[in-house]
Design a protein around this motif. Structure first.
Motif, PDB file in Angstrom:
ATOM      1  N   LYS A 120     -16.095  42.365 -11.370  1.00  0.00           N
ATOM      2  CA  LYS A 120     -16.333  43.267 -10.251  1.00  0.00           C
ATOM      3  C   LYS A 120     -15.388  42.948  -9.099  1.00  0.00           C
ATOM      4  N   ASN A 121     -15.273  43.907  -8.166  1.00  0.00           N
ATOM      5  CA  ASN A 121     -14.423  43.701  -6.999  1.00  0.00           C
ATOM      6  C   ASN A 121     -15.183  43.150  -5.805  1.00  0.00           C
ATOM      7  N   SER A 122     -16.514  43.151  -5.855  1.00  0.00           N
ATOM      8  CA  SER A 122     -17.274  42.595  -4.741  1.00  0.00           C
ATOM      9  C   SER A 122     -18.529  41.919  -5.269  1.00  0.00           C
ATOM     10  N   VAL A 123     -18.992  40.936  -4.508  1.00  0.00           N
ATOM     11  CA  VAL A 123     -20.183  40.186  -4.881  1.00  0.00           C
ATOM     12  C   VAL A 123     -20.846  39.703  -3.593  1.00  0.00           C
ATOM     13  N   ARG A 124     -22.178  39.579  -3.616  1.00  0.00           N
ATOM     14  CA  ARG A 124     -22.936  39.046  -2.477  1.00  0.00           C
ATOM     15  C   ARG A 124     -23.384  37.632  -2.819  1.00  0.00           C
ATOM     16  N   THR A 125     -23.271  36.727  -1.838  1.00  0.00           N
ATOM     17  CA  THR A 125     -23.632  35.344  -2.118  1.00  0.00           C
ATOM     18  C   THR A 125     -24.179  34.640  -0.884  1.00  0.00           C
ATOM     19  N   HIS A 126     -25.058  33.672  -1.143  1.00  0.00           N
ATOM     20  CA  HIS A 126     -25.543  32.764  -0.110  1.00  0.00           C
ATOM     21  C   HIS A 126     -24.744  31.469  -0.128  1.00  0.00           C
ATOM     22  N   SER A 127     -23.929  31.265  -1.137  1.00  0.00           N
ATOM     23  CA  SER A 127     -23.205  30.012  -1.334  1.00  0.00           C
ATOM     24  C   SER A 127     -22.026  29.915  -0.369  1.00  0.00           C
ATOM     25  N   ARG A 128     -22.259  29.242   0.752  1.00  0.00           N
ATOM     26  CA  ARG A 128     -21.213  29.105   1.765  1.00  0.00           C
ATOM     27  C   ARG A 128     -20.285  27.924   1.479  1.00  0.00           C
ATOM     28  N   ASP A 129     -20.643  27.091   0.476  1.00  0.00           N
ATOM     29  CA  ASP A 129     -19.816  25.930   0.168  1.00  0.00           C
ATOM     30  C   ASP A 129     -18.904  26.170  -1.036  1.00  0.00           C
ATOM     31  N   MET A 130     -18.742  27.420  -1.438  1.00  0.00           N
ATOM     32  CA  MET A 130     -17.805  27.765  -2.514  1.00  0.00           C
ATOM     33  C   MET A 130     -16.396  27.801  -1.941  1.00  0.00           C
ATOM     34  N   ILE A 131     -15.431  27.368  -2.723  1.00  0.00           N
ATOM     35  CA  ILE A 131     -14.039  27.327  -2.296  1.00  0.00           C
ATOM     36  C   ILE A 131     -13.337  28.612  -2.723  1.00  0.00           C
ATOM     37  N   VAL A 132     -12.492  29.154  -1.867  1.00  0.00           N
ATOM     38  CA  VAL A 132     -11.732  30.354  -2.203  1.00  0.00           C
ATOM     39  C   VAL A 132     -10.652  29.974  -3.207  1.00  0.00           C
ATOM     40  N   LEU A 133     -10.699  30.596  -4.374  1.00  0.00           N
ATOM     41  CA  LEU A 133      -9.744  30.344  -5.445  1.00  0.00           C
ATOM     42  C   LEU A 133      -8.726  31.476  -5.511  1.00  0.00           C
ATOM     43  N   PRO A 134      -7.557  31.246  -6.114  1.00  0.00           N
ATOM     44  CA  PRO A 134      -6.538  32.301  -6.194  1.00  0.00           C
ATOM     45  C   PRO A 134      -7.014  33.558  -6.925  1.00  0.00           C
ATOM     46  N   GLN A 135      -7.986  33.432  -7.832  1.00  0.00           N
ATOM     47  CA  GLN A 135      -8.495  34.593  -8.559  1.00  0.00           C
ATOM     48  C   GLN A 135      -9.250  35.550  -7.640  1.00  0.00           C
ATOM     49  N   PHE A 136      -9.687  35.081  -6.461  1.00  0.00           N
ATOM     50  CA  PHE A 136     -10.491  35.892  -5.555  1.00  0.00           C
ATOM     51  C   PHE A 136      -9.643  36.782  -4.645  1.00  0.00           C
ATOM     52  N   VAL A 137      -8.336  36.592  -4.605  1.00  0.00           N
ATOM     53  CA  VAL A 137      -7.469  37.312  -3.672  1.00  0.00           C
ATOM     54  C   VAL A 137      -7.550  38.814  -3.948  1.00  0.00           C
ATOM     55  N   GLY A 138      -7.772  39.585  -2.884  1.00  0.00           N
ATOM     56  CA  GLY A 138      -7.856  41.034  -2.987  1.00  0.00           C
ATOM     57  C   GLY A 138      -9.269  41.541  -3.240  1.00  0.00           C
ATOM     58  N   LYS A 139     -10.235  40.663  -3.406  1.00  0.00           N
ATOM     59  CA  LYS A 139     -11.613  41.068  -3.683  1.00  0.00           C
ATOM     60  C   LYS A 139     -12.451  40.896  -2.422  1.00  0.00           C
ATOM     61  N   THR A 140     -13.552  41.617  -2.358  1.00  0.00           N
ATOM     62  CA  THR A 140     -14.451  41.554  -1.206  1.00  0.00           C
ATOM     63  C   THR A 140     -15.666  40.712  -1.560  1.00  0.00           C
ATOM     64  N   ILE A 141     -15.961  39.759  -0.702  1.00  0.00           N
ATOM     65  CA  ILE A 141     -17.123  38.894  -0.903  1.00  0.00           C
ATOM     66  C   ILE A 141     -18.023  39.056   0.316  1.00  0.00           C
ATOM     67  N   HIS A 142     -19.282  39.358   0.073  1.00  0.00           N
ATOM     68  CA  HIS A 142     -20.261  39.489   1.150  1.00  0.00           C
ATOM     69  C   HIS A 142     -20.965  38.147   1.280  1.00  0.00           C
ATOM     70  N   ILE A 143     -20.689  37.442   2.379  1.00  0.00           N
ATOM     71  CA  ILE A 143     -21.190  36.086   2.584  1.00  0.00           C
ATOM     72  C   ILE A 143     -22.340  36.126   3.583  1.00  0.00           C
ATOM     73  N   HIS A 144     -23.432  35.437   3.255  1.00  0.00           N
ATOM     74  CA  HIS A 144     -24.621  35.428   4.114  1.00  0.00           C
ATOM     75  C   HIS A 144     -24.401  34.504   5.299  1.00  0.00           C
ATOM     76  N   ASN A 145     -24.696  35.000   6.500  1.00  0.00           N
ATOM     77  CA  ASN A 145     -24.514  34.188   7.699  1.00  0.00           C
ATOM     78  C   ASN A 145     -25.831  33.682   8.265  1.00  0.00           C
ATOM     79  N   GLY A 146     -26.926  33.849   7.505  1.00  0.00           N
ATOM     80  CA  GLY A 146     -28.236  33.428   7.964  1.00  0.00           C
ATOM     81  C   GLY A 146     -29.100  34.602   8.353  1.00  0.00           C
ATOM     82  N   LYS A 147     -28.467  35.739   8.630  1.00  0.00           N
ATOM     83  CA  LYS A 147     -29.204  36.937   9.021  1.00  0.00           C
ATOM     84  C   LYS A 147     -28.828  38.124   8.142  1.00  0.00           C
TER      85      LYS A 147
END
Length: 126
Positions: free
Chosen positions: A54-81
């Protein structure tokens, strides 16, 4: 003027995407390298698998490292709210997701409220 090709520690994007996870870890700073070499949690592996399809994913995992495979994709990161969308760019490689989305709002002070202090009673009403 031609756009300069992006490189990370002397490697082009194509070279970075062809590297295995352990080879990539050798190029990253020590904190990220340690995190990868200790092994990824099942949740982090799940994020990698979802982003392959997929091109986008939602996650609570804020300690994941950005890998080269993720470039150009949209990630929805939870900020607590809420989930904040982040479009991953080349210069974000090696950063943690938590660095990309802040958890606190910037403080914006306004005029004092009624009863805030003795001096607020003497201010003129607008």
């Amino acid at each position: 003027m031609a756009k300069k090709a992006y490189s990370f520690r002397g490697k082009t994007m194509e070279e970075l995407q062809s590297l295995s996870l352990k080879e990539l870890a050798e190029l990253l700073p020590s904190r990220q390298r340690r995190s990868i070499l200790r092994g990824l949690s099942p949740e982090k592996k799940n994020i990698i698998e979802k982003l392959k399809n997929k091109n986008s994913v939602r996650t609570h995992s804020r300690d994941m490292i950005v890998l080269p495979q993720f470039v150009g994709k949209t990630i929805h990161i939870h900020n607590g709210k809420s989930f904040e969308p982040v479009l991953i760019q080349e210069d974000m490689i090696g950063m943690f997701f938590g660095e990309l989305v802040l958890t606190r709002k910037r403080v914006q002070h306004n005029s004092p409220g009624v009863g805030a202090s003795k001096s607020s009673a003497n201010q003129s009403k607008k």
